[in-house]
Design an enzyme around this catalytic site. Structure first.
Site, PDB file in Angstrom:
ATOM      1  N   ASP A  60     -86.693  46.889   9.054  1.00  0.00           N
ATOM      2  CA  ASP A  60     -86.455  46.892  10.500  1.00  0.00           C
ATOM      3  C   ASP A  60     -85.840  48.230  10.914  1.00  0.00           C
ATOM      4  O   ASP A  60     -84.763  48.276  11.500  1.00  0.00           O
ATOM      5  CB  ASP A  60     -85.549  45.731  10.891  1.00  0.00           C
ATOM      6  CG  ASP A  60     -85.449  45.549  12.403  1.00  0.00           C
ATOM      7  OD1 ASP A  60     -86.359  46.010  13.120  1.00  0.00           O
ATOM      8  OD2 ASP A  60     -84.457  44.966  12.858  1.00  0.00           O
TER       9      ASP A  60
ATOM     10  N   GLY B  40     -82.669  40.254  20.931  1.00  0.00           N
ATOM     11  CA  GLY B  40     -83.788  39.997  20.034  1.00  0.00           C
ATOM     12  C   GLY B  40     -84.089  38.521  20.037  1.00  0.00           C
ATOM     13  O   GLY B  40     -83.581  37.767  20.885  1.00  0.00           O
TER      14      GLY B  40
END
Length: 181
Positions: free
Chosen positions: A179, A52
């Protein structure tokens, strides 16, 4: 070494909650960086399963003695895990998010949420050790190898996600995930 805060900020209103015994809960999840390095074969590129903006995720295997409701004394078992390694260049805000994530993960348990195994702040990078899922839902939805998920299976998955969200939203203070994967 990062200290894990005793106070957690609520994302929606800014209200805070102080958790008695949170420090003890955090300490039972501390893992030596050397163990994480060993579990990921020294962060081998072949073990890398994702990344990420501020972390890299590796697959690994650890022998852990985790408490279970069924046994009085935990016995060591081998666990497949995902190791989320925070970038060493992460800024202060990302580091504080790491501490908040540890705080939340030590308090949340639900069958439809990945399990939190451990964390490490004792090495050059901060690491979270989580239950590893063999295949993500998005991979399962687009795979050509397995038969596609039927609508009943998709509805069951959606219901399981709703149950996990209900658990998070029922916490005091409520937890907003932001998320979901």
């Amino acid at each position: 070494q990062t200290s894990i805060p005793q106070t957690t900020q609520r994302a929606t209103t800014g209200a805070t909650t102080s958790g008695a015994g949170q420090h003890d809960a955090h300490q039972q999840h501390v893992l030596a960086f050397a163990e994480i390095r060993r579990a990921t074969n020294n962060f081998d590129a072949a073990c890398r399963i994702g990344d990420g903006g501020s972390c890299v995720v590796y697959k690994g295997a650890l022998t852990l003695a985790l408490p279970t409701p069924a046994t009085a004394a935990p016995t060591p078992q081998q666990y497949e895990c995902a190791v989320k390694v925070l970038s060493s260049e992460a800024d202060e805000w990302v580091s504080s998010q790491f501490a908040a994530e540890v705080d939340v993960l030590t308090r949340v348990q639900h069958p439809n949420l990945v399990s939190f195994y451990a964390y490490s702040t004792g090495g050059p990078q901060k690491c979270l050790v989580l239950e590893r899922m063999d295949i993500s839902l998005d991979q399962r939805l687009v795979t050509k190898v397995n038969p596609p998920l039927g609508w009943q299976q998709r509805a069951q998955i959606a219901l399981a996600v709703c149950r996990a969200l209900k658990c998070l939203h029922s916490m005091d203070p409520p937890m907003i995930h932001r998320d979901i994967k």
